[in-house]
Design an enzyme around this catalytic site. Sequence first.
Site, mmCIF file in Angstrom:
data_model
loop_
_atom_site.group_PDB
_atom_site.id
_atom_site.type_symbol
_atom_site.label_atom_id
_atom_site.label_comp_id
_atom_site.label_asym_id
_atom_site.label_seq_id
_atom_site.Cartn_x
_atom_site.Cartn_y
_atom_site.Cartn_z
ATOM 1 N N TRP A 266 0.903 -1.270 0.151
ATOM 2 C CA TRP A 266 -0.040 -0.136 0.013
ATOM 3 C C TRP A 266 0.795 1.215 -0.118
ATOM 4 O O TRP A 266 0.715 2.120 -0.912
ATOM 5 C CB TRP A 266 -0.815 -0.033 1.276
ATOM 6 C CG TRP A 266 -2.488 -0.547 0.996
ATOM 7 C CD1 TRP A 266 -2.560 -1.654 1.534
ATOM 8 C CD2 TRP A 266 -3.499 -0.174 0.395
ATOM 9 N NE1 TRP A 266 -3.920 -1.929 1.292
ATOM 10 C CE2 TRP A 266 -4.346 -1.005 0.458
ATOM 11 C CE3 TRP A 266 -3.716 1.019 -0.270
ATOM 12 C CZ2 TRP A 266 -5.637 -0.753 -0.078
ATOM 13 C CZ3 TRP A 266 -4.900 1.392 -1.087
ATOM 14 C CH2 TRP A 266 -5.847 0.252 -0.831
ATOM 15 N N TRP A 294 -18.579 21.184 1.116
ATOM 16 C CA TRP A 294 -18.075 21.105 2.696
ATOM 17 C C TRP A 294 -18.422 21.893 3.477
ATOM 18 O O TRP A 294 -18.795 23.337 3.350
ATOM 19 C CB TRP A 294 -16.289 20.986 2.699
ATOM 20 C CG TRP A 294 -15.979 19.818 1.914
ATOM 21 C CD1 TRP A 294 -15.170 19.975 0.648
ATOM 22 C CD2 TRP A 294 -15.937 18.478 2.085
ATOM 23 N NE1 TRP A 294 -14.627 18.906 0.183
ATOM 24 C CE2 TRP A 294 -15.105 17.986 0.777
ATOM 25 C CE3 TRP A 294 -16.280 17.743 3.116
ATOM 26 C CZ2 TRP A 294 -14.702 16.511 0.853
ATOM 27 C CZ3 TRP A 294 -16.163 16.128 2.887
ATOM 28 C CH2 TRP A 294 -15.449 15.692 1.924
ATOM 29 N N TRP A 370 -6.107 9.708 3.702
ATOM 30 C CA TRP A 370 -7.378 10.670 3.726
ATOM 31 C C TRP A 370 -8.423 10.630 2.468
ATOM 32 O O TRP A 370 -9.531 10.845 2.863
ATOM 33 C CB TRP A 370 -6.862 12.212 3.786
ATOM 34 C CG TRP A 370 -6.601 12.272 5.407
ATOM 35 C CD1 TRP A 370 -5.316 12.219 6.237
ATOM 36 C CD2 TRP A 370 -7.581 12.647 6.302
ATOM 37 N NE1 TRP A 370 -5.494 12.493 7.395
ATOM 38 C CE2 TRP A 370 -6.662 13.002 7.722
ATOM 39 C CE3 TRP A 370 -8.938 13.016 6.311
ATOM 40 C CZ2 TRP A 370 -7.231 13.148 8.779
ATOM 41 C CZ3 TRP A 370 -9.590 13.401 7.577
ATOM 42 C CH2 TRP A 370 -8.882 13.396 8.800
#
Length: 439
Positions: A266, A294, A370
């Site tokens: 990863w 957002w 994230w």
Amino acid sequence: MPSPPLSICWIRRDLRLEDQAALAAALQSGNPVLLLFIFDAQILEKLPAQDARLSFLHQTLSQIKTQLQSYGSDIWVEKGKPLEVWKKIVAQFKVEKVFVSRDYEPYALERDSQIKDFLQTQGIDFQDFKDQVIFEKSEITKADGSPYSVFTPYSKVWKAALHNPAPDFHFQEKNTEKYFSNFLKIENLPFPSLAELGFIPTALSFPTAEISHQTVQKYDQTRDFPHLPQGTSRLGLHLRFGTISIRRLAKVAFETNEKFLNELIWREFYMMILYHHPHTQYRAFKKEYDHIAWEKDEANFQAWCEGKTGYLLVDAGMRELNQTGYMHNRVRMVVASFLTKHLLLPWQWGERYFAEKLLDFELASNLGGWQWAAGCGCDAAPYFRVFNPLEQQKKFDPNLVYVRKFVPEWNTAAYPKPIVEHKFARERAIERYKAGLAR
């Protein structure tokens, strides 16, 4: 200053003398070798005065200096903009060759290109080497040569590539110790203190660089439980700065635990993504997610930062981060999902906070993690997957061992009420994402 022709090994994210590719090549270059480290002023000026990673760097360089002195050599340490430092070095030393380990972050690529161009104008050879990964850039690609954007097929090809020609070939250590006598004989080079660099020592402690075979062996059974002290390796800091060899660690993982090896894959997957898609440093991999509307609630963000959201696992994770510079990986997913889905705050806010606080901060993995949590990255969790932090706590910290450690007031009137209700937050997030993606 010495006049003989020199080779310089410029270390950056490969802070060790053993099993280090650029250093191995330098020591066999035919010239005495001077080791160099530059505290990059362009990076330092963005850091807080008590950045624990600077303490770790300084401590590591001090250890390298002591090690070199035992061989009658030393390390040249400078603070400044890299190009200006190199101009100074070239004026003082007769440099013939420069050796570095490759770095794949956007700033590093730009920096190295600039230094290489300058050195070439001086007739100095610049050589770079793969060292912080097993497979880099475009070594693992689709049949047409294009990069992968989904982890599973990437990991399958990565594992298959290990057998071409054989795993031991890719894990083979770079022999440096045999050539330590080729370090330049030089003494008493200046070594700036943390104060001279403009920083304050940290009170945080750093994990050991020792590879625990037992931890790796049990990793698939223990990795999701944040209360277990040996549940994960805590080697992220050492991988980030190269105080441990990826070849040694990957070999242990390959021979011991596939789940642990997958974590290393990863890491390389995200490095490859950032290299081929540099826009992900600031924007979503899936560009349509840049249209999400957002929230911009500073109070909620502050509550999240301080671990005062009213959700036990979220708050324990954020307090662990603030107190230790570390956060368990399972909890990282939970707190990231909470910020982006429950609070609907931009993933960039959380990414920047982690970048400031994490000892093991590594740009590509931080961005990848994230964006995975926010649903906007490559191979990300779907946007309608919203972690329930209460269920996550019941599943992975059922006896509240982790929570009690970092949230001692959890069952008192001093502990805050939840700042958002889960069912409402989940439904709002799904609707907001749907609306953004429909634009």
